[in-house]
Design an enzyme around this catalytic site. Structure first.
Site, PDB file in Angstrom:
ATOM      1  CG  ASN A   5      -1.925  -1.116   1.170  1.00 17.92           C
ATOM      2  OD1 ASN A   5      -2.430  -1.449   0.093  1.00 17.92           O
ATOM      3  ND2 ASN A   5      -2.231  -1.717   2.301  1.00 17.92           N
ATOM      4  CD  GLU A  27      -7.007  -5.371   0.770  1.00 18.74           C
ATOM      5  OE1 GLU A  27      -5.898  -4.929   1.106  1.00 18.74           O
ATOM      6  OE2 GLU A  27      -7.594  -6.271   1.373  1.00 18.74           O
ATOM      7  NE  ARG A  45       1.021  -8.067  -2.905  1.00 10.68           N
ATOM      8  CZ  ARG A  45       0.044  -7.893  -2.020  1.00 10.68           C
ATOM      9  NH1 ARG A  45      -0.859  -6.939  -2.190  1.00 10.68           N
ATOM     10  NH2 ARG A  45      -0.056  -8.664  -0.967  1.00 10.68           N
ATOM     11  CG  ASP A  47      -5.706 -11.709   3.036  1.00  8.03           C
ATOM     12  OD1 ASP A  47      -4.491 -11.796   2.808  1.00  8.03           O
ATOM     13  OD2 ASP A  47      -6.227 -10.718   3.574  1.00  8.03           O
ATOM     14  CD  GLU A  87       2.350 -11.180  -1.215  1.00 12.07           C
ATOM     15  OE1 GLU A  87       2.501 -10.585  -2.311  1.00 12.07           O
ATOM     16  OE2 GLU A  87       1.554 -10.776  -0.344  1.00 12.07           O
ATOM     17  CD  GLU A  90      -3.318  -9.745   7.627  1.00 14.07           C
ATOM     18  OE1 GLU A  90      -2.461  -9.908   6.734  1.00 14.07           O
ATOM     19  OE2 GLU A  90      -4.390  -9.139   7.432  1.00 14.07           O
ATOM     20  CD1 TRP A 100     -13.540  -5.611   4.796  1.00 11.32           C
ATOM     21  CD2 TRP A 100     -12.354  -7.387   5.434  1.00 11.32           C
ATOM     22  NE1 TRP A 100     -12.292  -5.526   4.210  1.00 11.32           N
ATOM     23  CE2 TRP A 100     -11.554  -6.597   4.590  1.00 11.32           C
ATOM     24  CE3 TRP A 100     -11.820  -8.574   5.948  1.00 11.32           C
ATOM     25  CZ2 TRP A 100     -10.245  -6.955   4.248  1.00 11.32           C
ATOM     26  CZ3 TRP A 100     -10.522  -8.919   5.619  1.00 11.32           C
ATOM     27  CH2 TRP A 100      -9.754  -8.110   4.783  1.00 11.32           C
TER      28      TRP A 100
HETATM   29  C1  GCV Z   1      -0.907  -4.727   2.754  1.00  6.64           C
HETATM   30  C2  GCV Z   1      -4.833  -8.134   3.580  1.00  6.64           C
HETATM   31  C3  GCV Z   1      -4.248  -7.388   4.752  1.00  6.64           C
HETATM   32  C4  GCV Z   1      -3.802  -6.003   4.348  1.00  6.64           C
HETATM   33  C5  GCV Z   1      -2.781  -6.145   3.213  1.00  6.64           C
HETATM   34  C6  GCV Z   1      -3.458  -6.883   2.055  1.00  6.64           C
HETATM   35  C7  GCV Z   1      -2.516  -7.123   0.910  1.00  6.64           C
HETATM   36  O1  GCV Z   1      -6.022  -7.561   3.190  1.00  6.64           O
HETATM   37  O2  GCV Z   1      -5.191  -7.339   5.787  1.00  6.64           O
HETATM   38  O3  GCV Z   1      -3.241  -5.372   5.454  1.00  6.64           O
HETATM   39  O4  GCV Z   1      -2.308  -4.906   2.781  1.00  6.64           O
HETATM   40  O5  GCV Z   1      -3.911  -8.133   2.517  1.00  6.64           O
HETATM   41  O6  GCV Z   1      -1.912  -8.185   0.887  1.00  6.64           O
HETATM   42  O7  GCV Z   1      -2.383  -6.269   0.060  1.00  6.64           O
END
Ligand code: GCV
Length: 693
Positions: free
Chosen positions: A213, A306, A339, A380, A402, A408, A557
């Site tokens: 991001n 996102e 990505r 995810d 990846e 997380e 979500w």
């Molecule tokens: C970096 C998920 C995570 C986000 C992350 C995203 C991604 O949604 O919660 O924090 O963002 O994956 O891999 O881009």
């Protein structure tokens, strides 16, 4: 033996304490009387420092380093360029197969004199061989018959940092970012070098410094100078610099609006990849990057995902966006890692199908220096998922895998969860993409598709806390990621044992007990969080505790969207009668996943909505099996607590207390997961929560 001091974990697995076993120590002292390391490149200097420090520490006496000489019982570390004698010893053909990163470690005898040699074509190979050599002593391996050949199976072995330029880390649980942006480029924190040492010691050869991001400011001259300073520190360790970039970077900040990330650092009103002004902007920017960092690796891009901007805003495809950047990077040897993490649950009946649907039609359209980088699973980084079907479906596109090292969805840095068994499950997953035996690993390492470039990325779990990773045991995940990225055929258990020996010592009881704790810890976490294929039922945003009831706000979500509990049963129907996500896999997987009786139970509720009284292979009903899995998971944590307590006499007191406290918290939180989920699902099953015997 308990160490006499409080170990803060900052030395990671590079401890180099004197070998405790007298017989072993004698053996090593006999075998290594001096180090012979010719050459003077920055990498050779790194090797000299590391070996002097490591061997002297491990042998408990100062070992001298020479650039030339003929002494017996020396360790020679050299390329044929610096040590012409090597050319004559029959190593030439061996060297041919090693590439630039491979190495040989061998015990030899010449004219009656015993020597140990580390040889490679390139200094980088010597670097990796040197760390391997130190590992041999750290793990008490005999050296007199040593004969090792090693080279990486994957070319790019990267860490992806989700570090922001304000010092925070997205999904980071070990403090703030390691990168001291305010102090760079003039002040170089000694930890940068230790970070590079740690990465090189496990074969990592590149780092993406900032969050996907991406803040566009990372590409300003001010920040590029800071990035270049870090690249200078990392270079001698064989680590190349990569950056995440924001697709809207060329756009003027004037266009920034509240709540959208469109504003960039340029002077344009668009970032349309087919617009010549946009292309020119990137051309100039890339030129500037390479002027500062001549070996810069390339860009990682999260686009149209996102809320991140991307080519789709201009009616262009992912391929249009990636190719524009790739064309600009190509003359310098840079790559684009584009990505595939895209979804839109609000409009998709099944979010997990989106990446496949968007990317498969683009296979063959990407330039040759573009990777498509996909997460291991289609959702995810959940505690367990089946493999992302995209891996088998883009034969003409190098696919970069990846993985997520930071936990997380697996208890952050509070839970002890050793991730290598999970990564092995993915790597060994047979995609059937080229018929039986088409493991994910064979796609990633390029053997199945004969990719020209191969790569793997791990989302880092590092931060500025003293022990780097928050939880002492989370260090093992960083270590294991690097070891598997180098060679995915190694077993999770062997890697765990190496790490234990290097960090907690070679005491047989410690090794076997800690190994046992680690090896079952992932399955236990799956059991107390999301057994039998459940997924995405955690608290929204924080992603730590359970949140199966969550049923408001955004569709993507909502926990209820994923588990679909009702009075009939539980699970997301992705069978041919449901969303038909099964059809995205090559035969025979669709058929296997489609049948209730043939679907592996670990994926059952991922692919099926199963009735509460359906009998599983154990003979138990779904409801009873669910209860017993949740209890098995929490019981395992109790078992780890007992195992750890049994080691108090043999573990450094600071590490012992740190891990004991985290296990205590893990036990409490695992029980909260179990009770919250079971009590919630019970509202639908209407059956008593069955405690196992
Ligand atoms: C970096 C998920 C995570 C986000 C992350 C995203 C991604 O949604 O919660 O924090 O963002 O994956 O891999 O881009």
């Amino acid at each position: 033996m308990r160490a006499a001091y409080a170990d803060d974990g900052s030395r990671l697995w590079l401890k180099y304490d004197t070998v405790s076993d007298e017989a072993q120590l004698k053996h090593y002292r006999h075998m290594i009387r001096a180090l012979l390391i010719p050459g003077n490149s920055p990498t050779v200097q790194v090797i000299r420092d590391e070996l002097r420090r490591g061997v002297s520490g491990l042998l408990g006496k100062e070992i001298s380093v020479q650039a030339a000489g003929r002494a017996a019982n020396v360790l020679v570390v050299a390329t044929p360029h610096h040590f012409r004698a090597l050319k004559m010893t029959g190593y030439a053909s061996l060297l041919d197969s090693l590439g630039s990163e491979g190495y040989v470690i061998k015990a030899t005898k010449k004219n009656g004199a015993r020597a140990l040699v580390i040889i490679a074509n390139d200094d980088r190979g010597l670097l990796y061989g040197s760390f391997h050599f130190l590992r041999l002593i750290q793990t008490h391996r005999a050296l007199d018959r040593i004969d090792i050949i090693s080279k990486p199976r994957v070319q790019l072995r990267l860490l992806n940092h989700w570090d922001n330029i304000d010092g925070s880390i997205e999904r980071g649980y070990a403090g703030k970012s390691l990168w001291q942006w305010a102090d760079l480029p003039s002040s170089i924190d000694p930890r940068y070098r230790d970070y590079a040492r740690a990465c090189a010691s496990i074969g990592i050869n590149g780092t993406v410094l900032n969050n996907v991001n991406a803040n566009p400011r990372i590409l300003t001259p001010e920040y590029l100078r800071k990035v270049a300073a870090l690249a200078d520190v990392f270079r001698p360790f064989g680590i190349r610099m990569f950056l995440s970039v924001n697709f809207s970077s060329p756009i003027s900040a004037r266009f920034e609006q509240e709540g959208n990330r469109k504003g960039g650092i340029g002077d344009l009103s668009t970032s349309d990849p087919l617009n010549p002004a946009v292309r020119k902007w990137w051309t100039m920017k890339v030129k500037e990057v390479y002027r500062l960092i001549p070996d810069f690796g390339g860009f990682l891009v999260k686009a149209s995902s996102e809320g991140m901007p991307g080519p789709q805003e201009y009616g262009r495809t992912h391929a249009d966006g990636a190719n524009m950047l790739a064309e600009v990077l190509e003359p310098y040897g840079g790559v684009v890692m584009w990505r595939s993490f895209v979804y839109d649950a609000a409009s998709d009946a099944d979010r997990v199908k989106r990446a496949y649907n968007e990317f498969v039609p683009l296979d063959g359209q990407f330039r040759s220096n573009v990777f498509v980088q996909a997460k291991n699973g289609p959702l995810d980084f959940q505690p367990r998922e089946p493999v992302q079907p995209l891996f088998g479906a883009m034969p003409r596109t190098p696919m970069m895998l990846e993985l997520q090292i930071t936990q997380e969805y697996l208890g952050h840095s509070t839970h002890l969860v050793y991730l290598a068994p999970m990564w092995k499950e993915y790597l060994q997953f047979d995609t059937f993409a080229g018929g039986p035996g088409s493991s994910l690993a064979s796609i990633v390492d390029g053997t199945l598709r004969k990719y020209r470039m191969t790569g793997i990325a791990g989302v880092a779990n590092t931060g500025d806390q003293q022990n780097w990773c928050g939880h002492f045991f989370a260090q093992a995940n960083w270590f294991a990621y690097g070891r598997l990225a180098w060679d995915h055929t190694q077993s999770a258990g062997d890697i765990a044992k190496e790490w234990i020996r290097m960090t907690l010592g070679n005491d047989a009881g410690v090794v076997s007990t800690v190994h046992a704790m680690m090896m079952g810890s992932w399955e236990a976490c799956v059991n107390y969080m999301t057994p039998l294929g459940l997924h995405h039922i955690m608290q929204v945003d924080f992603h730590y505790g359970p949140g199966p009831r969550h049923d408001t706000g955004r569709e993507d979500w909502r926990s209820t969207y994923y588990h679909r509990a009702d009075s009939n049963g539980l699970g997301f129907d992705r069978s041919s009668a449901g969303s038909n996500a099964v059809s995205q896999y090559p035969a025979p997987l669709p058929e296997q996943f489609d049948g209730l009786a043939t679907c592996p139970e670990k994926y059952l509720l991922w692919f099926h909505h199963v009735q509460w009284d359906h009998r599983l292979r154990s003979g138990k009903t779904l409801w009873d099996e669910l209860c017993s899995r949740y209890y098995a998971g929490t019981d395992y944590v109790g078992q780890m607590q007992r195992q750890w307590r049994s080691l108090e006499h043999a573990i450094d007191p600071a590490i012992f207390a740190h891990v004991r406290a985290r296990l205590e918290a893990q036990k409490t939180h695992a029980a909260i997961w179990r009770d919250t989920c079971l009590q919630y699902f019970q509202e639908f099953s209407g059956q008593p929560i069955a405690h196992p015997d």
